[in-house]
Design a protein around this motif. Structure first.
Motif: not given
Length: 64
Positions: A37-61
């Motif tokens: 929605q903001e105009g970034y290329t969301a398809s760049q956000i891939t890969g199991p390690a990155l997804m785990r890292q983001l998911r943990q940040i979401l939980i911690d936040s």
């Protein structure tokens, strides 16, 4: 409130981490949707390690 304008000085990855840390989102899918929605290329956000890292940040936040 969403800032619908992409910051040309911020990478997609930087913005993804910023959104995850905000505490406003609960899933990686929501992060990707906001990025798109903001105009970034969301398809760049891939890969199991990155997804785990983001998911943990979401939980911690949400815990704070």
């Amino acid at each position: 409130m969403l800032d619908l304008d992409m910051d040309p000085n911020k990478t997609t990855l930087e913005r993804a981490f910023e959104l995850a840390k905000s505490g406003r989102y609960t899933t990686n899918g929501e992060i990707k949707q906001v990025l798109a929605q903001e105009g970034y290329t969301a398809s760049q956000i891939t890969g199991p390690a990155l997804m785990r890292q983001l998911r943990q940040i979401l939980i911690d936040s949400r815990a704070h």
